[in-house]
Design an enzyme around this catalytic site. Structure first.
Site, PDB file in Angstrom:
ATOM      1  N   CYS A  30       0.839  -1.213   0.000  1.00  0.00           N
ATOM      2  CA  CYS A  30       0.000   0.000   0.000  1.00  0.00           C
ATOM      3  C   CYS A  30       0.865   1.250   0.000  1.00  0.00           C
ATOM      4  O   CYS A  30       0.577   2.225  -0.696  1.00  0.00           O
ATOM      5  CB  CYS A  30      -0.928  -0.018   1.206  1.00  0.00           C
ATOM      6  SG  CYS A  30      -0.086  -0.338   2.776  1.00  0.00           S
ATOM      7  N   HIS A  78      -2.166   5.410   6.696  1.00  0.00           N
ATOM      8  CA  HIS A  78      -0.775   5.853   6.806  1.00  0.00           C
ATOM      9  C   HIS A  78      -0.713   7.302   6.305  1.00  0.00           C
ATOM     10  O   HIS A  78      -1.488   7.687   5.425  1.00  0.00           O
ATOM     11  CB  HIS A  78       0.148   5.067   5.879  1.00  0.00           C
ATOM     12  CG  HIS A  78       0.131   3.581   6.038  1.00  0.00           C
ATOM     13  ND1 HIS A  78       0.398   2.932   7.212  1.00  0.00           N
ATOM     14  CD2 HIS A  78      -0.072   2.596   5.121  1.00  0.00           C
ATOM     15  CE1 HIS A  78       0.354   1.617   7.015  1.00  0.00           C
ATOM     16  NE2 HIS A  78       0.063   1.390   5.759  1.00  0.00           N
TER      17      HIS A  78
END
Ligand code: NAD
Length: 346
Positions: free
Chosen positions: A143, A222
């Site tokens: 990711c 994130h």
């Protein structure tokens, strides 16, 4: 031709990839595997995906029937009816499945938890779709690497040279993981540099990039803090960088000051408003007012929904490996429009 897709590992990533594949008219799910008859089987039943056991052992297969689930066989049976398998098993577990895929003669896609050295090939839609055309197998990068590639590859393509330092502020665990932490600490990744930045070079080796990482007690996203050095004569301004990204697929640019979307919590609330299943955000979120180009140095922040930015990339990777779409932008458009229609997003 409708591509027959198997999902090996029906967890966080596997269940999402299955639905993204199911949304497409040029591919279909022929089965998903579960290690045992756990709660994820109910979702597969509701979706109408045939359930197979991760293992070929008859007692493990029989356990599904005892728990009330129809099980169509083991992994070997599933591979017999598939053209390609998407391995969504836990990180570092997938490597042990490679031999089975090769013996069955199916194409294979691993996820970012596996090493590039194991697959010898990695994939992100924006960086190297063409290099992956007709390959036997690949690895959709993590990711974080996917997120970095989305904004850095177009910058590199414009500048012809790019040197990047970034800090990854990582979610400690996915929302569905109760066993991971930290829950009240900030944990630096003491392997310096972290693997995240250098992993970009598996899909775009021309970008020079290093990263450090810290894990923080959040489960939802994130955040990347990025400083990129552009070469002399880049000809860009803060506004033209923003304009460049706004023309790229799978990047959302918003002004935090104007919209009130100033943290990852509001980004995820915005994602839930979009209406994709699980409240997913396939796009990378860049705060427009956090972008600043000073001389040759570009500063920006971006947020990554770790559970979902790689999902449409898996669909594009299937088309690359099967050789059915050579133009990455055409694949991205088809993938994203089909997912929007599937989720009833106008
Ligand atoms: P997960 O633990 O949620 O799901 C993995 C599934 O695979 C589970 O259902 C598990 O029972 C099953 N499984 C266990 N052993 C298996 C085996 N030997 N063969 C097949 N299946 C097996 O994990 P996840 O978060 O979905 O991660 C899958 C992969 O995707 C990993 O490589 C991970 O690094 C990568 N990834 C995860 C995220 C994320 O945020 N969760 C993001 C990007 C990439």
């Amino acid at each position: 031709m409708v591509i027959k897709v198997a999902i090996n590992g029906y967890g966080t990533i596997g269940k999402r990839v299955a639905d993204a594949v199911d949304a497409q008219d040029d591919m279909e799910i022929v089965g998903v595997t579960k290690t045992r008859p756990a709660f994820g089987c109910d979702l597969a039943v509701r979706k109408g995906y045939p359930i197979y056991c991760t293992y070929d052992d008859s007692d493990k297969i029989a356990a599904f029937a005892s728990a009330g689930y129809e099980c169509h066989g083991g992994l070997t049976d599933l591979l017999e009816v598939a053209d390609i398998v998407i391995d969504c098993s836990p990180g570092k577990v997938g490597a042990s499945n490679l031999d089975k895929y090769q013996s069955a003669g199916v194409k294979w896609i691993f996820q970012g938890g596996e090493k590039h050295a194991m697959t010898g090939m990695s994939y992100t839609s924006s960086a190297n779709h063409a290099e992956n055309l007709n390959a036997d197998g690949t690895r959709v990068v993590s990711c974080n690497t996917t997120g970095l590639s989305r904004t850095l590859v177009p910058l590199y393509n414009h500048c012809g040279k790019l040197s990047v330092e970034c800090t990854m502020i990582r979610r400690a665990a996915d929302p569905g993981d109760s066993s991971k932490g930290p829950i009240n600490a900030i944990k630096p990744v003491l392997k310096v540099p972290s693997h995240h930045g250098p992993d970009v070079m598996t899909v775009k080796p021309e970008i020079s990039i290093n990263s450090m990482a810290v894990a923080v007690p959040t489960t939802i996203m994130h955040v990347h803090v990025i400083v990129a050095q552009l070469p002399d004569g880049h000809g860009l301004t803060t506004e033209s960088v923003i304009d460049m990204w706004s023309k790229q697929p799978r990047i959302i640019l918003m002004d935090g000051g104007e919209t009130g979307i100033t943290t990852t919590a509001e980004v995820m609330e915005y994602a839930r408003d979009i209406g994709r299943k699980w409240g997913d955000l396939h796009e990378i979120f860049v705060w427009r007012d956090g972008v600043k180009l000073e001389g040759n140095t570009l500063y920006y922040f971006q947020a990554i929904h770790q559970e979902s930015d790689v999902i449409p990339e898996n669909v594009d990777a299937i088309r690359a490996l099967m050789g059915t779409e050579s133009d990455w932008l055409a694949s991205v458009a088809k993938t994203d429009q089909s997912i929007a229609k599937y989720n009833n997003i106008l």
